[in-house]
Design a protein around this motif. Structure first.
Motif, PDB file in Angstrom:
ATOM      1  N   TRP A   7       0.594  -4.023  -1.451  1.00 12.57           N
ATOM      2  CA  TRP A   7       0.143  -2.822  -0.734  1.00 12.57           C
ATOM      3  C   TRP A   7       1.373  -2.231  -0.060  1.00 12.57           C
ATOM      4  CZ3 TRP A   7      -0.463  -1.818   4.685  1.00 12.57           C
ATOM      5  CH2 TRP A   7      -1.388  -0.829   5.022  1.00 12.57           C
ATOM      6  N   VAL A   8       1.769  -1.033  -0.458  1.00 17.80           N
ATOM      7  CA  VAL A   8       2.946  -0.367   0.092  1.00 17.80           C
ATOM      8  C   VAL A   8       2.480   0.724   1.044  1.00 17.80           C
ATOM      9  CG1 VAL A   8       4.958   1.066  -0.441  1.00 17.80           C
ATOM     10  CG2 VAL A   8       4.382  -0.880  -1.907  1.00 17.80           C
ATOM     11  N   HIS A   9       2.979   0.669   2.269  1.00 16.07           N
ATOM     12  CA  HIS A   9       2.544   1.571   3.340  1.00 16.07           C
ATOM     13  C   HIS A   9       3.771   2.340   3.825  1.00 16.07           C
ATOM     14  CE1 HIS A   9       0.562   1.796   7.634  1.00 16.07           C
ATOM     15  NE2 HIS A   9       0.748   2.978   7.094  1.00 16.07           N
ATOM     16  N   LEU A  10       3.863   3.605   3.452  1.00 21.50           N
ATOM     17  CA  LEU A  10       4.975   4.469   3.854  1.00 21.50           C
ATOM     18  C   LEU A  10       4.525   5.267   5.067  1.00 21.50           C
ATOM     19  CD1 LEU A  10       5.917   5.761   0.278  1.00 21.50           C
ATOM     20  CD2 LEU A  10       6.825   3.743   1.474  1.00 21.50           C
ATOM     21  N   GLN A  11       5.076   4.963   6.225  1.00 20.21           N
ATOM     22  CA  GLN A  11       4.593   5.533   7.477  1.00 20.21           C
ATOM     23  C   GLN A  11       5.308   6.834   7.835  1.00 20.21           C
ATOM     24  OE1 GLN A  11       5.462   1.757   9.615  1.00 20.21           O
ATOM     25  NE2 GLN A  11       3.354   1.894  10.347  1.00 20.21           N
ATOM     26  N   CYS A  12       4.609   7.652   8.591  1.00 17.12           N
ATOM     27  CA  CYS A  12       5.184   8.880   9.163  1.00 17.12           C
ATOM     28  C   CYS A  12       5.946   9.690   8.122  1.00 17.12           C
ATOM     29  CB  CYS A  12       6.087   8.548  10.350  1.00 17.12           C
ATOM     30  SG  CYS A  12       5.251   7.707  11.711  1.00 17.12           S
ATOM     31  N   VAL A  31       3.753  -2.421  -8.085  1.00 16.26           N
ATOM     32  CA  VAL A  31       2.407  -2.174  -7.561  1.00 16.26           C
ATOM     33  C   VAL A  31       1.400  -2.131  -8.706  1.00 16.26           C
ATOM     34  CG1 VAL A  31       0.936  -0.526  -6.360  1.00 16.26           C
ATOM     35  CG2 VAL A  31       3.243  -0.953  -5.518  1.00 16.26           C
ATOM     36  N   ALA A  32       1.763  -1.473  -9.812  1.00 15.34           N
ATOM     37  CA  ALA A  32       0.833  -1.298 -10.925  1.00 15.34           C
ATOM     38  C   ALA A  32       0.441  -2.630 -11.552  1.00 15.34           C
ATOM     39  CB  ALA A  32       1.451  -0.382 -11.977  1.00 15.34           C
ATOM     40  N   SER A  82      -1.219   1.077  -3.742  1.00 20.48           N
ATOM     41  CA  SER A  82      -1.702  -0.308  -3.758  1.00 20.48           C
ATOM     42  C   SER A  82      -2.210  -0.725  -5.126  1.00 20.48           C
ATOM     43  CB  SER A  82      -2.790  -0.499  -2.691  1.00 20.48           C
ATOM     44  OG  SER A  82      -3.794   0.485  -2.793  1.00 20.48           O
ATOM     45  N   SER A  83      -2.163  -2.020  -5.362  1.00 18.03           N
ATOM     46  CA  SER A  83      -2.437  -2.604  -6.673  1.00 18.03           C
ATOM     47  C   SER A  83      -3.928  -2.633  -7.002  1.00 18.03           C
ATOM     48  CB  SER A  83      -1.903  -4.032  -6.711  1.00 18.03           C
ATOM     49  OG  SER A  83      -0.510  -4.082  -6.515  1.00 18.03           O
ATOM     50  N   PRO A  84      -4.247  -2.750  -8.293  1.00 19.12           N
ATOM     51  CA  PRO A  84      -5.645  -2.946  -8.685  1.00 19.12           C
ATOM     52  C   PRO A  84      -6.242  -4.164  -7.985  1.00 19.12           C
ATOM     53  CG  PRO A  84      -4.296  -2.483 -10.615  1.00 19.12           C
ATOM     54  CD  PRO A  84      -3.347  -2.668  -9.466  1.00 19.12           C
ATOM     55  N   ARG A  85      -7.452  -3.995  -7.463  1.00 20.31           N
ATOM     56  CA  ARG A  85      -8.226  -5.058  -6.803  1.00 20.31           C
ATOM     57  C   ARG A  85      -7.545  -5.598  -5.547  1.00 20.31           C
ATOM     58  NH1 ARG A  85      -8.625  -9.455  -9.733  1.00 20.31           N
ATOM     59  NH2 ARG A  85      -7.075  -8.882 -11.295  1.00 20.31           N
ATOM     60  N   MET A  86      -6.562  -4.881  -5.013  1.00 22.69           N
ATOM     61  CA  MET A  86      -5.904  -5.292  -3.772  1.00 22.69           C
ATOM     62  C   MET A  86      -6.918  -5.336  -2.632  1.00 22.69           C
ATOM     63  SD  MET A  86      -3.062  -6.087  -2.218  1.00 22.69           S
ATOM     64  CE  MET A  86      -2.735  -6.374  -0.484  1.00 22.69           C
ATOM     65  N   ASN A  87      -6.823  -6.375  -1.842  1.00 28.22           N
ATOM     66  CA  ASN A  87      -7.714  -6.591  -0.707  1.00 28.22           C
ATOM     67  C   ASN A  87      -6.939  -6.313   0.570  1.00 28.22           C
ATOM     68  OD1 ASN A  87      -9.517  -7.705   1.217  1.00 28.22           O
ATOM     69  ND2 ASN A  87      -8.794  -9.790   0.807  1.00 28.22           N
ATOM     70  N   VAL A  88      -7.389  -5.357   1.377  1.00 27.44           N
ATOM     71  CA  VAL A  88      -6.734  -5.054   2.650  1.00 27.44           C
ATOM     72  C   VAL A  88      -7.530  -5.713   3.763  1.00 27.44           C
ATOM     73  CG1 VAL A  88      -5.957  -3.237   4.218  1.00 27.44           C
ATOM     74  CG2 VAL A  88      -5.848  -2.881   1.745  1.00 27.44           C
ATOM     75  N   ALA A  89      -6.860  -6.572   4.526  1.00 29.98           N
ATOM     76  CA  ALA A  89      -7.528  -7.399   5.524  1.00 29.98           C
ATOM     77  C   ALA A  89      -8.218  -6.576   6.600  1.00 29.98           C
ATOM     78  CB  ALA A  89      -6.503  -8.338   6.170  1.00 29.98           C
ATOM     79  N   LEU A  90      -9.234  -7.157   7.219  1.00 27.76           N
ATOM     80  CA  LEU A  90      -9.908  -6.541   8.353  1.00 27.76           C
ATOM     81  C   LEU A  90      -8.889  -6.247   9.451  1.00 27.76           C
ATOM     82  CD1 LEU A  90     -12.762  -5.870   9.567  1.00 27.76           C
ATOM     83  CD2 LEU A  90     -12.621  -8.097  10.685  1.00 27.76           C
ATOM     84  N   ARG A  93       9.530 -10.675  -1.410  1.00 28.98           N
ATOM     85  CA  ARG A  93      10.255  -9.470  -1.793  1.00 28.98           C
ATOM     86  C   ARG A  93       9.634  -8.890  -3.051  1.00 28.98           C
ATOM     87  NH1 ARG A  93      14.664  -6.429  -1.262  1.00 28.98           N
ATOM     88  NH2 ARG A  93      15.752  -5.688  -3.114  1.00 28.98           N
ATOM     89  N   VAL A  94       9.481  -7.585  -3.084  1.00 32.24           N
ATOM     90  CA  VAL A  94       8.923  -6.908  -4.249  1.00 32.24           C
ATOM     91  C   VAL A  94       9.817  -7.146  -5.464  1.00 32.24           C
ATOM     92  CG1 VAL A  94       8.343  -4.654  -5.245  1.00 32.24           C
ATOM     93  CG2 VAL A  94       7.756  -5.166  -2.853  1.00 32.24           C
ATOM     94  N   ASP A  95       9.182  -7.465  -6.616  1.00 36.21           N
ATOM     95  CA  ASP A  95       9.912  -7.719  -7.860  1.00 36.21           C
ATOM     96  C   ASP A  95       9.040  -7.233  -9.017  1.00 36.21           C
ATOM     97  OD1 ASP A  95      11.076  -8.716 -10.163  1.00 36.21           O
ATOM     98  OD2 ASP A  95      11.609 -10.636  -9.276  1.00 36.21           O
ATOM     99  N   PRO A  96       9.446  -6.167  -9.701  1.00 39.87           N
ATOM    100  CA  PRO A  96       8.605  -5.606 -10.768  1.00 39.87           C
ATOM    101  C   PRO A  96       8.441  -6.534 -11.962  1.00 39.87           C
ATOM    102  CG  PRO A  96      10.742  -4.531 -10.746  1.00 39.87           C
ATOM    103  CD  PRO A  96      10.690  -5.391  -9.521  1.00 39.87           C
ATOM    104  N   THR A  97       9.284  -7.561 -12.088  1.00 37.42           N
ATOM    105  CA  THR A  97       9.174  -8.482 -13.217  1.00 37.42           C
ATOM    106  C   THR A  97       8.248  -9.658 -12.930  1.00 37.42           C
ATOM    107  OG1 THR A  97      11.053  -9.879 -12.526  1.00 37.42           O
ATOM    108  CG2 THR A  97      11.558  -7.913 -13.840  1.00 37.42           C
ATOM    109  N   ALA A  98       7.852  -9.835 -11.670  1.00 40.15           N
ATOM    110  CA  ALA A  98       7.012 -10.973 -11.301  1.00 40.15           C
ATOM    111  C   ALA A  98       5.544 -10.671 -11.568  1.00 40.15           C
ATOM    112  CB  ALA A  98       7.211 -11.324  -9.833  1.00 40.15           C
ATOM    113  N   LYS A  99       4.767 -11.701 -11.872  1.00 42.69           N
ATOM    114  CA  LYS A  99       3.361 -11.534 -12.223  1.00 42.69           C
ATOM    115  C   LYS A  99       2.567 -10.843 -11.121  1.00 42.69           C
ATOM    116  CE  LYS A  99      -0.748 -14.126 -13.649  1.00 42.69           C
ATOM    117  NZ  LYS A  99      -1.307 -15.461 -13.965  1.00 42.69           N
ATOM    118  N   GLN A 100       2.817 -11.221  -9.858  1.00 47.04           N
ATOM    119  CA  GLN A 100       2.104 -10.627  -8.733  1.00 47.04           C
ATOM    120  C   GLN A 100       2.842  -9.428  -8.123  1.00 47.04           C
ATOM    121  OE1 GLN A 100      -1.055 -11.680  -7.406  1.00 47.04           O
ATOM    122  NE2 GLN A 100      -1.024 -12.608  -9.449  1.00 47.04           N
TER     123      GLN A 100
END
Length: 314
Positions: A88-93, A82-83, A131-139, A295-302
């Motif tokens: 955008w990680v959403h942990l519900q309930c 995320v950093a 959520s990441s820097p400059r992350m855009n959350v859709a309408l 899939r989330v990958d901490p080594t990937a650019k995005q």
């Protein structure tokens, strides 16, 4: 006397649930939102209770909102992804995952109910957003009553009126009926003239009327926030009407129907909605199919890598 966990300016209590509001809270320094606590919470959250999403940072088409996965990763790896990434990680309930979050949730709503005359809530829940820097959350538009509480970082929130063209009646009906996702909304740059916008920093929170469409843009920093959802008798009545109207729409040639929550027509719609929901649960015809394609990958650019698409029922 216990210290209030929320701060209200004159007139705001009367506008709660009626207008978009910007207020203050005192949970920004809570240990519940430290890195260590968030890493533990990520690992403890079952698959049925989280979303991972991405969208291009300047994209306004909510149909480009993508769904991903992070099963098997450590909380530390997810936080690292995320950093550095665009997710955008959403942990519900989270109140179901840890009693500490349930206590915080109950305390917040006890405080709101002390401030807002006549307000009584139930079926409350809390979700944590990382959520990441400059992350855009859709309408998107939410079904229950909702508030957004900022803990770390900064973000800007745009809130639009809960009426056409911002919220076509057939779109909210489909969202309520789980025929489509909460991002299935039109967007046009001209909508900005009607939006109310708030910049949130640590200790800020905002709330808005039922179903009001909204979108979010993070500042250039990792963001930690949480949302609270609740129901009231008024919210439940509106939900039942939208549910029934969605069922009745084909019978009336697609014409919009009244959203009135009083009188004989409302009582008939409430009964129809209750009967249909009961049937769906008995037949197992509930839930939403999600297409997973990264899939989330901490080594990937995005912070993620693309995968072959597959579906889950959530």
């Amino acid at each position: 006397m216990r210290q209030s966990s929320t701060e209200w300016r004159p007139g705001q209590a009367q506008d709660f649930g009626r207008k978009p509001l910007a207020l203050r809270h005192r949970l920004a320094d809570s240990p519940l939102f430290s890195d260590a606590a968030l890493e533990t919470l990520i690992e403890a959250t079952p698959r049925v209770r989280f979303h991972v999403n991405t969208i291009e940072r300047e994209e306004t088409d909510s149909r480009k909102w993508r769904e991903g996965d992070m099963v098997g990763l450590s909380g530390r790896d997810v936080m690292a992804a995320v950093a550095r990434g665009n997710i955008w990680v959403h942990l519900q309930c989270v109140q179901e995952t840890s009693g500490a979050y349930r206590d915080a949730l109950d305390s917040l709503f006890a405080d709101i109910e002390r401030h807002v005359p006549g307000f009584h809530s139930y079926r409350r829940s809390m979700s944590v957003l990382i959520s990441s820097p400059r992350m855009n959350v859709a309408l998107h538009a939410d079904v229950p009553g909702q508030s957004l509480w900022q803990v770390r970082g900064r973000k800007r929130v745009w809130v639009y009126p809960p009426r056409p063209p911002f919220l076509p009646q057939d779109r909210i009906e489909n969202i309520v009926l789980q025929r489509s996702s909460d991002t299935d909304l039109p967007y046009d740059p001209s909508y900005e003239a009607a939006a109310e916008s708030f910049e949130l920093g640590p200790g800020d929170w905002t709330t808005w009327p039922r179903n009001a469409p909204h979108r979010v843009q993070n500042g250039d920093c990792l963001n930690v926030s949480f949302t609270t959802e609740h129901w009231s008798d008024e919210l439940r009545a509106g939900y039942a009407v939208d549910y029934a109207n969605g069922l009745l729409r084909p019978l009336f040639g697609g014409r919009d129907l009244s959203r009135e929550t009083k009188g004989p027509a409302y009582k008939a719609k409430f009964a129809l909605a209750a009967a249909h929901k009961g049937w769906r649960w008995l037949t197992g015809a509930h839930g939403v199919r999600l297409k997973i394609d990264f899939r989330v990958d901490p080594t990937a650019k995005q912070g993620f890598v693309d995968v072959a698409p597959y579906e889950i029922l959530k």
